[in-house]
Design a protein around this motif. Structure first.
Motif, PDB file in Angstrom:
ATOM      1  N   THR A 130      96.335  53.700  -2.079  1.00 17.86           N
ATOM      2  CA  THR A 130      95.535  54.830  -2.079  1.00 17.86           C
ATOM      3  C   THR A 130      96.113  55.988  -1.297  1.00 17.86           C
ATOM      4  O   THR A 130      96.125  57.139  -1.499  1.00 17.86           O
ATOM      5  CB  THR A 130      94.090  54.433  -1.201  1.00 17.86           C
ATOM      6  OG1 THR A 130      93.507  53.369  -2.161  1.00 17.86           O
ATOM      7  CG2 THR A 130      93.117  55.585  -1.195  1.00 17.86           C
ATOM      8  N   ARG A 164      98.327  57.824  -3.695  1.00 14.78           N
ATOM      9  CA  ARG A 164      97.551  58.746  -4.494  1.00 14.78           C
ATOM     10  C   ARG A 164      97.240  59.807  -3.732  1.00 14.78           C
ATOM     11  O   ARG A 164      97.335  60.897  -4.392  1.00 14.78           O
ATOM     12  CB  ARG A 164      96.471  57.777  -5.108  1.00 14.78           C
ATOM     13  CG  ARG A 164      95.699  58.682  -6.220  1.00 14.78           C
ATOM     14  CD  ARG A 164      94.461  57.850  -6.589  1.00 14.78           C
ATOM     15  NE  ARG A 164      93.695  57.335  -5.764  1.00 14.78           N
ATOM     16  CZ  ARG A 164      92.837  58.149  -5.071  1.00 14.78           C
ATOM     17  NH1 ARG A 164      92.615  59.262  -5.303  1.00 14.78           N
ATOM     18  NH2 ARG A 164      91.897  57.413  -4.242  1.00 14.78           N
ATOM     19  N   LEU A 165      96.768  59.767  -2.553  1.00 18.50           N
ATOM     20  CA  LEU A 165      96.442  61.049  -1.926  1.00 18.50           C
ATOM     21  C   LEU A 165      97.409  61.888  -1.335  1.00 18.50           C
ATOM     22  O   LEU A 165      97.195  63.109  -1.358  1.00 18.50           O
ATOM     23  CB  LEU A 165      95.676  60.459  -0.283  1.00 18.50           C
ATOM     24  CG  LEU A 165      94.451  59.662  -0.466  1.00 18.50           C
ATOM     25  CD1 LEU A 165      93.987  59.320   0.666  1.00 18.50           C
ATOM     26  CD2 LEU A 165      93.246  60.612  -1.095  1.00 18.50           C
ATOM     27  N   VAL A 187      88.425  63.958   2.927  1.00 17.59           N
ATOM     28  CA  VAL A 187      88.762  63.226   1.684  1.00 17.59           C
ATOM     29  C   VAL A 187      89.517  61.979   1.839  1.00 17.59           C
ATOM     30  O   VAL A 187      89.331  60.918   1.472  1.00 17.59           O
ATOM     31  CB  VAL A 187      89.592  64.364   0.748  1.00 17.59           C
ATOM     32  CG1 VAL A 187      90.172  63.230  -0.558  1.00 17.59           C
ATOM     33  CG2 VAL A 187      89.059  65.489   0.114  1.00 17.59           C
ATOM     34  N   ASN A 188      90.492  62.092   2.774  1.00 15.44           N
ATOM     35  CA  ASN A 188      91.233  61.037   3.333  1.00 15.44           C
ATOM     36  C   ASN A 188      90.718  59.989   3.848  1.00 15.44           C
ATOM     37  O   ASN A 188      90.574  58.728   3.463  1.00 15.44           O
ATOM     38  CB  ASN A 188      92.492  61.404   4.315  1.00 15.44           C
ATOM     39  CG  ASN A 188      93.379  60.637   4.489  1.00 15.44           C
ATOM     40  OD1 ASN A 188      93.039  59.302   5.273  1.00 15.44           O
ATOM     41  ND2 ASN A 188      94.784  60.648   4.149  1.00 15.44           N
ATOM     42  N   GLU A 198      88.216  58.131   1.091  1.00 18.60           N
ATOM     43  CA  GLU A 198      88.891  57.337   0.121  1.00 18.60           C
ATOM     44  C   GLU A 198      89.504  55.995   0.898  1.00 18.60           C
ATOM     45  O   GLU A 198      89.246  54.961   0.449  1.00 18.60           O
ATOM     46  CB  GLU A 198      90.070  58.078  -0.436  1.00 18.60           C
ATOM     47  CG  GLU A 198      89.900  59.269  -1.334  1.00 18.60           C
ATOM     48  CD  GLU A 198      89.232  58.820  -2.558  1.00 18.60           C
ATOM     49  OE1 GLU A 198      89.656  57.768  -3.185  1.00 18.60           O
ATOM     50  OE2 GLU A 198      88.349  59.434  -3.319  1.00 18.60           O
TER      51      GLU A 198
END
Length: 107
Positions: A22, A25-26, A84-85, A88
């Protein structure tokens, strides 16, 4: 008992791997932010790495104004990226954690 512990350890290791995936991806998720008048634009990743800054020529004439714009827009962009971080990574961590009594950290 040892089977339960081994199962939990496996689940934790799997969750750690998902968290790392993840995070990678971030790095590809871009957050755009700009001043209210559009004179300053900033792009950064959801991992809070600055990718681009665009400054209108008119801001180059006033150093203090440019500094104020940078502080405001960068802070807004970082806040968005952090949200967002956190969302997620929190979702991955919560989904992957074994149910350990008394350890309801993500409730």
């Amino acid at each position: 008992m040892f089977g339960d512990i081994m199962g939990m350890m496996g689940k934790i290791k799997e969750t750690q791997q998902k968290i790392e995936e993840t995070k990678k991806r971030l790095d590809t998720v871009l957050i755009d932010e700009q001043s209210n008048d559009g004179l300053l634009k900033i792009t950064l990743t959801a991992n809070r790495t600055v990718k681009n800054i665009s400054i209108d020529e008119s801001l180059l004439e006033d150093k203090e104004q440019l500094e104020d714009y940078l502080v405001l827009v960068i802070n807004k962009a970082i806040a968005k990226a952090s949200a967002v971080n956190d969302a997620e990574l929190g979702a991955v961590a919560k989904d992957g954690m074994p149910n350990i009594p008394g350890m309801d950290m993500f409730a």
